[in-house]
Each structure stands twice: as C-alpha cells, then as structure tokens.
Design a protein around this motif. Structure first.
Motif, PDB file in Angstrom:
ATOM      1  N   GLY A  14     -80.195 -32.852 -54.017  1.00 19.60           N
ATOM      2  CA  GLY A  14     -78.932 -32.145 -54.189  1.00 19.60           C
ATOM      3  C   GLY A  14     -78.153 -32.109 -52.891  1.00 19.60           C
ATOM      4  N   TYR A  15     -77.089 -31.321 -52.894  1.00 22.98           N
ATOM      5  CA  TYR A  15     -76.226 -31.167 -51.724  1.00 22.98           C
ATOM      6  C   TYR A  15     -76.209 -29.696 -51.309  1.00 22.98           C
ATOM      7  N   ASP A  16     -76.334 -29.468 -49.995  1.00 25.36           N
ATOM      8  CA  ASP A  16     -76.229 -28.104 -49.460  1.00 25.36           C
ATOM      9  C   ASP A  16     -77.110 -27.117 -50.240  1.00 25.36           C
ATOM     10  N   GLN A  17     -78.338 -27.561 -50.509  1.00 29.17           N
ATOM     11  CA  GLN A  17     -79.326 -26.756 -51.231  1.00 29.17           C
ATOM     12  C   GLN A  17     -78.958 -26.480 -52.688  1.00 29.17           C
ATOM     13  N   LYS A  18     -77.896 -27.089 -53.189  1.00 28.08           N
ATOM     14  CA  LYS A  18     -77.568 -26.993 -54.603  1.00 28.08           C
ATOM     15  C   LYS A  18     -78.312 -28.105 -55.341  1.00 28.08           C
ATOM     16  N   VAL A  19     -79.240 -27.719 -56.199  1.00 30.96           N
ATOM     17  CA  VAL A  19     -80.115 -28.685 -56.855  1.00 30.96           C
ATOM     18  C   VAL A  19     -79.354 -29.478 -57.915  1.00 30.96           C
ATOM     19  N   VAL A  20     -79.499 -30.814 -57.859  1.00 26.55           N
ATOM     20  CA  VAL A  20     -78.919 -31.706 -58.865  1.00 26.55           C
ATOM     21  C   VAL A  20     -80.004 -32.183 -59.826  1.00 26.55           C
ATOM     22  N   CYS A  21     -81.145 -32.608 -59.270  1.00 25.02           N
ATOM     23  CA  CYS A  21     -82.309 -33.016 -60.076  1.00 25.02           C
ATOM     24  C   CYS A  21     -83.564 -32.490 -59.391  1.00 25.02           C
ATOM     25  N   THR A  34     -84.542 -52.574 -60.403  1.00 24.54           N
ATOM     26  CA  THR A  34     -84.610 -51.261 -61.033  1.00 24.54           C
ATOM     27  C   THR A  34     -83.214 -50.682 -61.163  1.00 24.54           C
ATOM     28  N   CYS A  35     -82.879 -50.194 -62.354  1.00 20.73           N
ATOM     29  CA  CYS A  35     -81.567 -49.590 -62.595  1.00 20.73           C
ATOM     30  C   CYS A  35     -81.709 -48.091 -62.823  1.00 20.73           C
ATOM     31  N   LEU A  36     -80.880 -47.314 -62.126  1.00 18.64           N
ATOM     32  CA  LEU A  36     -80.783 -45.874 -62.365  1.00 18.64           C
ATOM     33  C   LEU A  36     -79.654 -45.644 -63.349  1.00 18.64           C
ATOM     34  N   MET A  37     -79.964 -45.048 -64.504  1.00 15.57           N
ATOM     35  CA  MET A  37     -78.972 -44.837 -65.552  1.00 15.57           C
ATOM     36  C   MET A  37     -78.762 -43.356 -65.807  1.00 15.57           C
ATOM     37  N   GLY A  38     -77.568 -43.013 -66.295  1.00 11.85           N
ATOM     38  CA  GLY A  38     -77.268 -41.631 -66.643  1.00 11.85           C
ATOM     39  C   GLY A  38     -75.764 -41.421 -66.698  1.00 11.85           C
ATOM     40  N   LYS A  39     -75.378 -40.273 -67.223  1.00 17.47           N
ATOM     41  CA  LYS A  39     -73.961 -39.930 -67.291  1.00 17.47           C
ATOM     42  C   LYS A  39     -73.382 -39.756 -65.885  1.00 17.47           C
ATOM     43  N   ASN A  40     -72.052 -39.759 -65.802  1.00 18.37           N
ATOM     44  CA  ASN A  40     -71.402 -39.406 -64.541  1.00 18.37           C
ATOM     45  C   ASN A  40     -71.828 -37.997 -64.138  1.00 18.37           C
ATOM     46  N   GLY A  41     -72.196 -37.844 -62.873  1.00 22.23           N
ATOM     47  CA  GLY A  41     -72.604 -36.531 -62.389  1.00 22.23           C
ATOM     48  C   GLY A  41     -74.053 -36.191 -62.653  1.00 22.23           C
ATOM     49  N   ALA A  42     -74.817 -37.143 -63.219  1.00 24.12           N
ATOM     50  CA  ALA A  42     -76.226 -36.870 -63.533  1.00 24.12           C
ATOM     51  C   ALA A  42     -77.109 -36.834 -62.294  1.00 24.12           C
ATOM     52  N   GLY A  43     -76.634 -37.452 -61.210  1.00 20.09           N
ATOM     53  CA  GLY A  43     -77.415 -37.446 -59.980  1.00 20.09           C
ATOM     54  C   GLY A  43     -77.873 -38.814 -59.518  1.00 20.09           C
ATOM     55  N   LYS A  44     -77.362 -39.883 -60.134  1.00 20.95           N
ATOM     56  CA  LYS A  44     -77.803 -41.236 -59.781  1.00 20.95           C
ATOM     57  C   LYS A  44     -77.497 -41.571 -58.316  1.00 20.95           C
ATOM     58  N   SER A  45     -76.245 -41.362 -57.917  1.00 22.41           N
ATOM     59  CA  SER A  45     -75.855 -41.687 -56.546  1.00 22.41           C
ATOM     60  C   SER A  45     -76.552 -40.772 -55.546  1.00 22.41           C
ATOM     61  N   ALA A 214     -83.964 -43.368 -66.198  1.00 25.80           N
ATOM     62  CA  ALA A 214     -82.828 -42.646 -66.769  1.00 25.80           C
ATOM     63  C   ALA A 214     -82.918 -41.168 -66.403  1.00 25.80           C
ATOM     64  N   VAL A 215     -81.783 -40.614 -65.963  1.00 25.72           N
ATOM     65  CA  VAL A 215     -81.729 -39.222 -65.508  1.00 25.72           C
ATOM     66  C   VAL A 215     -80.791 -38.426 -66.405  1.00 25.72           C
ATOM     67  N   LYS A 216     -81.271 -37.268 -66.885  1.00 24.66           N
ATOM     68  CA  LYS A 216     -80.446 -36.406 -67.721  1.00 24.66           C
ATOM     69  C   LYS A 216     -80.868 -34.954 -67.523  1.00 24.66           C
ATOM     70  N   ASP A 217     -79.888 -34.066 -67.453  1.00 19.86           N
ATOM     71  CA  ASP A 217     -80.139 -32.619 -67.340  1.00 19.86           C
ATOM     72  C   ASP A 217     -81.082 -32.283 -66.190  1.00 19.86           C
ATOM     73  N   GLY A 218     -80.900 -32.980 -65.063  1.00 15.78           N
ATOM     74  CA  GLY A 218     -81.668 -32.671 -63.869  1.00 15.78           C
ATOM     75  C   GLY A 218     -83.103 -33.144 -63.876  1.00 15.78           C
TER      76      GLY A 218
END
Length: 247
Positions: A14-21, A34-45, A214-218
């Motif tokens: 996450g960023y600044d201690q704000k958990v993304v996944c 290897t491909c990281l998949m998920g919606k925009n904002g899911a935490g791939k980047s 694939a990443v979803k809902d953290g």
C-alpha cells in the motif's frame, strides 16, 4: 520445473500505511511470462512497484532467488531487477542508443563511465528488441511502439534476472502489441529471466502468458495457468461479469 525467482510471503502492500492488498503468497518462476490481472485500482501497479523495491512493503517478505529483498543493496538490486513503468520520460535531446546505455550504469562503477563492452551490450539490447536501426534517432521523434522497444532495450542492457513492466502495450496498435508480447516471451525463454507485467488486454494475457496472478478485493484471487482459469470462470468473477461472458 524452474526455480522460483521471486517468493512472496504474507505480503501486505500500500501507500503511506494505507493497505491496498494483504496476506499475498505466490511464487514467480524463471523463464516464464507472468501477468498481474485485476480491475483498475486493484493494486497491480502497487504490487509491481513493491516487488521492484520502488515501494516499501507494509508487511511480509519478498525473496529474490532465496534472499530477502531487505538484504539487497541498491546497486545489487539494480543488477537483479529491471523496471519499465508507464510514466513518460522527458529526454528531448537523447538518442535511442544513449537511452539504452542508461541501463548499464549499475555496472559502470562510481565514475559511471561507459566502456566499449557496455556500448556493445547496449547495441545488442537494441538488436534484440528489433530497434537497432533507431540507435541514432532522437528518442523524442520515435513512435510510441518504437519508444517502448527502446525502453525495453534499456532494461535488457541492465542484464537483469527479473524484468517488471507496467502496462507495456498501452497506446500501441495491435501490431505493436503483438510484437512487444512476442519479444517479452522470447526474452523470458531464451534468457531464462522472469518477466512480470500488468496488462488490460485479457485476450493477450491468456494467449501469451504462462502464469496469471489475479488480484481482487485486496487479495490474490487466482494464481495459476491461463488454461485452468476457464474451469473456474476466473475472468468473469474477477471483473464482476455474468458467468460465461468472457471465454
């Protein structure tokens, strides 16, 4: 089966201690795409930047070739991992060759002087990406597809064991998308390096990559081969689409 290049244990990002996944666990092997998949904002980047060392992990551990990332020095990490991000670089008066040579700086020592050997590796990297004829062109005059090839050449010039790319096919037409994906697949196999990328093009991901995370809902929702995704209707669940809509 190839050895894991990257092992992720109970990773929280996450960023600044704000958990993304959180509580992420997976292996990434050598010689695979290897491909990281998920919606925009899911935490791939965010995951990609954390694995590259550009962002600190909030919790858990990342191991590169059996060694914790925390134990890597900056220069050693630069020799192990190369990164190609989506941010455009502003280099109005640098040639494609000069951009590519930037990948050699982790190997040049304190003075940062390029040897003939360094220049030879840079030119070879341009040749591998099919961009040798662009060597003396100004980077700013190149098309998006040509720029992407040069940036990948710069990463190859680092001679990394792991190559991480954030949306490498963005802004490219279908011809250049396919060329970039074929190039990355060839690099993974021929050089036995781990290539990890984020993609929005689902059809490209499942056709070209050997491994999908694939990443979803953290959380990591799926970790396996593209072939096995169909049985679990993974893509439709990942993007909240009706069953069977994407095949």
């Amino acid at each position: 089966m190839s050895k894991p290049a990257i092992t992720v244990n109970n990773l929280t990002i996450g960023y600044d201690q704000k958990v993304v996944c959180e509580n992420m666990n997976f292996d990434i092997r050598q010689g695979e795409l290897t491909c990281l998949m998920g919606k925009n904002g899911a935490g791939k980047s965010t995951l990609l930047k954390t694995v590259s060392g550009l962002l600190p992990a909030i919790g858990g551990d990342i191991r590169l070739f059996g060694k914790s990332m925390k134990e890597y020095g900056r220069n050693e990490l630069s020799k192990t991992v190369a990164v190609v991000l989506t941010q455009r670089i502003s280099v109005d008066f640098m040639t494609a060759m000069e951009i590519t040579c930037m990948g050699r700086y982790p190997h040049t020592g304190f003075m940062g002087r390029l040897s003939q050997h360094d220049k030879k590796i840079a030119l070879s990297s341009l040749e591998q990406t099919g961009a040798a004829e662009l060597a003396h062109r100004l980077f700013s005059t190149l098309s998006d597809g040509e720029k992407q090839k040069v940036l990948i050449a710069r990463a190859i010039a680092q001679e990394p064991k792991v190559l991480l790319l954030d949306e490498p096919t963005t802004h490219l037409d279908i011809k250049h998308k396919l060329e970039i994906m074929e190039l990355l697949n060839r690099l993974a196999k021929e050089k036995n390096i781990s290539v990890v990328l984020t993609l929005h093009e689902l059809d490209l991901a499942v056709k070209v990559c050997q491994h999908i995370i694939a990443v979803k809902d953290g959380k990591v929702m799926y970790d396996g081969t593209p072939e096995a995704m169909e049985k679990e209707d993974t893509v439709n669940r990942l993007f909240d689409m009706s069953p069977g809509r994407f095949s």
